[in-house]
Design an enzyme around this catalytic site. Structure first.
Site, PDB file in Angstrom:
ATOM      1  N   TYR A 146       0.843  -1.204   0.000  1.00  0.00           N
ATOM      2  CA  TYR A 146       0.000   0.000   0.000  1.00  0.00           C
ATOM      3  C   TYR A 146       0.880   1.256   0.000  1.00  0.00           C
ATOM      4  CZ  TYR A 146      -3.047   3.563   2.187  1.00  0.00           C
ATOM      5  OH  TYR A 146      -3.729   4.718   2.499  1.00  0.00           O
TER       6      TYR A 146
HETATM    7  P1  NAP Z   1     -13.369   4.433   1.662  1.00  0.00           P
HETATM    8  O1  NAP Z   1     -14.595   4.754   2.427  1.00  0.00           O
HETATM    9  O2  NAP Z   1     -12.964   2.989   1.499  1.00  0.00           O
HETATM   10  O3  NAP Z   1     -13.500   5.095   0.201  1.00  0.00           O
HETATM   11  C1  NAP Z   1     -12.745   4.685  -0.898  1.00  0.00           C
HETATM   12  C2  NAP Z   1     -13.585   4.898  -2.140  1.00  0.00           C
HETATM   13  O4  NAP Z   1     -12.811   4.487  -3.283  1.00  0.00           O
HETATM   14  C3  NAP Z   1     -14.883   4.066  -2.153  1.00  0.00           C
HETATM   15  O5  NAP Z   1     -15.990   4.881  -2.394  1.00  0.00           O
HETATM   16  C4  NAP Z   1     -14.656   3.100  -3.299  1.00  0.00           C
HETATM   17  O6  NAP Z   1     -15.826   2.793  -4.051  1.00  0.00           O
HETATM   18  C5  NAP Z   1     -13.713   3.923  -4.193  1.00  0.00           C
HETATM   19  N1  NAP Z   1     -13.118   3.043  -5.174  1.00  0.00           N
HETATM   20  C6  NAP Z   1     -12.525   1.847  -4.979  1.00  0.00           C
HETATM   21  N2  NAP Z   1     -12.234   1.281  -6.162  1.00  0.00           N
HETATM   22  C7  NAP Z   1     -12.656   2.140  -7.121  1.00  0.00           C
HETATM   23  C8  NAP Z   1     -12.676   2.115  -8.536  1.00  0.00           C
HETATM   24  N3  NAP Z   1     -12.194   1.063  -9.233  1.00  0.00           N
HETATM   25  N4  NAP Z   1     -13.176   3.166  -9.207  1.00  0.00           N
HETATM   26  C9  NAP Z   1     -13.682   4.238  -8.545  1.00  0.00           C
HETATM   27  N5  NAP Z   1     -13.727   4.314  -7.195  1.00  0.00           N
HETATM   28  C10 NAP Z   1     -13.227   3.273  -6.499  1.00  0.00           C
HETATM   29  O7  NAP Z   1     -12.100   5.151   2.308  1.00  0.00           O
HETATM   30  P2  NAP Z   1     -12.002   6.583   3.059  1.00  0.00           P
HETATM   31  O8  NAP Z   1     -12.076   6.385   4.506  1.00  0.00           O
HETATM   32  O9  NAP Z   1     -12.920   7.544   2.380  1.00  0.00           O
HETATM   33  O10 NAP Z   1     -10.476   6.980   2.736  1.00  0.00           O
HETATM   34  C11 NAP Z   1     -10.006   6.961   1.434  1.00  0.00           C
HETATM   35  C12 NAP Z   1      -8.608   7.526   1.248  1.00  0.00           C
HETATM   36  O11 NAP Z   1      -7.900   7.776   2.480  1.00  0.00           O
HETATM   37  C13 NAP Z   1      -7.767   6.531   0.478  1.00  0.00           C
HETATM   38  O12 NAP Z   1      -6.971   7.222  -0.471  1.00  0.00           O
HETATM   39  C14 NAP Z   1      -6.912   5.906   1.582  1.00  0.00           C
HETATM   40  O13 NAP Z   1      -5.741   5.319   1.060  1.00  0.00           O
HETATM   41  C15 NAP Z   1      -6.630   7.130   2.425  1.00  0.00           C
HETATM   42  N6  NAP Z   1      -6.172   6.907   3.819  1.00  0.00           N
HETATM   43  C16 NAP Z   1      -6.860   6.108   4.662  1.00  0.00           C
HETATM   44  C17 NAP Z   1      -6.438   5.958   5.990  1.00  0.00           C
HETATM   45  C18 NAP Z   1      -7.227   5.132   6.977  1.00  0.00           C
HETATM   46  O14 NAP Z   1      -6.905   5.158   8.184  1.00  0.00           O
HETATM   47  N7  NAP Z   1      -8.243   4.418   6.553  1.00  0.00           N
HETATM   48  C19 NAP Z   1      -5.317   6.641   6.447  1.00  0.00           C
HETATM   49  C20 NAP Z   1      -4.615   7.463   5.558  1.00  0.00           C
HETATM   50  C21 NAP Z   1      -5.070   7.605   4.252  1.00  0.00           C
HETATM   51  P3  NAP Z   1     -17.049   1.917  -3.399  1.00  0.00           P
HETATM   52  O15 NAP Z   1     -17.802   2.878  -2.536  1.00  0.00           O
HETATM   53  O16 NAP Z   1     -17.800   1.465  -4.600  1.00  0.00           O
HETATM   54  O17 NAP Z   1     -16.404   0.794  -2.619  1.00  0.00           O
END
Ligand code: NAP
Length: 214
Positions: A129
């Site tokens: 990742y």
């Molecule tokens: P999330 O709720 O999992 O949202 C990710 C979104 O990406 C979802 O809506 C998903 O679609 C979409 N996605 C996945 N595959 C896709 C595709 N092929 N085409 C278009 N969209 C797609 O995550 P979040 O909490 O909002 O956070 C997202 C960001 O924060 C990411 O960049 C992650 O790496 C970053 N981040 C996370 C953390 C953490 O603690 N979780 C920490 C630092 C950074 P669906 O709704 O259809 O599944």
């Protein structure tokens, strides 16, 4: 600005779309990957494009046409394999950068991850990742786009407090998604964040002020 939110159906994406809808400065277009997700946004009166990050660059460019800025907040999530880490977190992000270049959109905000720029800090269970984030960020930094790369700590669903800490290097910490969404919103027009990459956690400085101190 008309802002394309890539990952609009995600937890951050939904909060950001909500903030952009309520803003007098901006309009928003949501990019989602499923028709049923599109319906929910359309019911709110939000312009929406059903496009997957696994589609062609030209398709993502078509989704972005007419926008002035792109926010990439998509992610493959914890429950998929490393193939999706490559396809979404790396190639999906880079294709979105290429799409911006293709249609002449200059402003680009990337949601990365804390310490993604420092290999020695990577959590050993999540190395693929971090590799994806590292190279996607590098490619954006080397582009001609007016980028901001925000590297948040662990995301939590608690209410935001509106206060943050930003720095080149923060060893760890967390931030409410609400405060990350607000940081993205403010960064869109805060010139002090242009061509900057920074770690972000919750802190003690009001976020609009903190962004002026980067
Ligand atoms: P999330 O709720 O999992 O949202 C990710 C979104 O990406 C979802 O809506 C998903 O679609 C979409 N996605 C996945 N595959 C896709 C595709 N092929 N085409 C278009 N969209 C797609 O995550 P979040 O909490 O909002 O956070 C997202 C960001 O924060 C990411 O960049 C992650 O790496 C970053 N981040 C996370 C953390 C953490 O603690 N979780 C920490 C630092 C950074 P669906 O709704 O259809 O599944």
């Amino acid at each position: 600005m008309n802002v394309l939110v890539v990952g609009a159906n995600g937890k951050i994406g939904k909060q950001l779309v909500h903030l952009l809808r309520g803003s007098s400065e901006h309009t928003v277009k949501a990019m989602v990957r499923k028709e049923e997700q599109a319906e929910a946004f359309a019911k709110l009166g939000v312009e929406v494009s059903v496009t997957s990050l696994e589609d062609r660059v030209e398709d993502i460019a078509q989704a972005a046409r007419g926008c002035h800025a792109i926010v990439f907040t998509a992610g493959s999530g914890r429950h998929t394999g490393f193939d999706k880490t490559l396809l979404i977190d790396l190639d999906g992000a880079v294709k979105t950068v290429e799409a911006a270049e293709m249609v002449g959109i200059k402003r680009f905000i990337m949601v990365s991850a804390i310490q993604a720029h420092k290999r020695e800090s990577w959590n050993e269970k999540m190395v693929p990742y971090y590799v994806a984030k590292y190279y996607a960020d590098k490619i954006l930094e080397q582009s001609e786009l007016t980028y901001t790369i925000i590297r948040p700590g662990r995301l939590v669903d608690e209410p935001g407090i509106g206060k943050i800490t930003t720095a080149e290097n923060i060893k760890g910490g967390s931030i409410p998604r609400e405060d990350l969404a607000k940081t993205i919103l403010h960064s869109l027009t805060e010139e002090n964040t242009f061509y900057r990459s920074f770690d972000l956690i919750t802190g003690d400085i009001p976020l609009a002020d903190a962004l002026k101190l980067i």
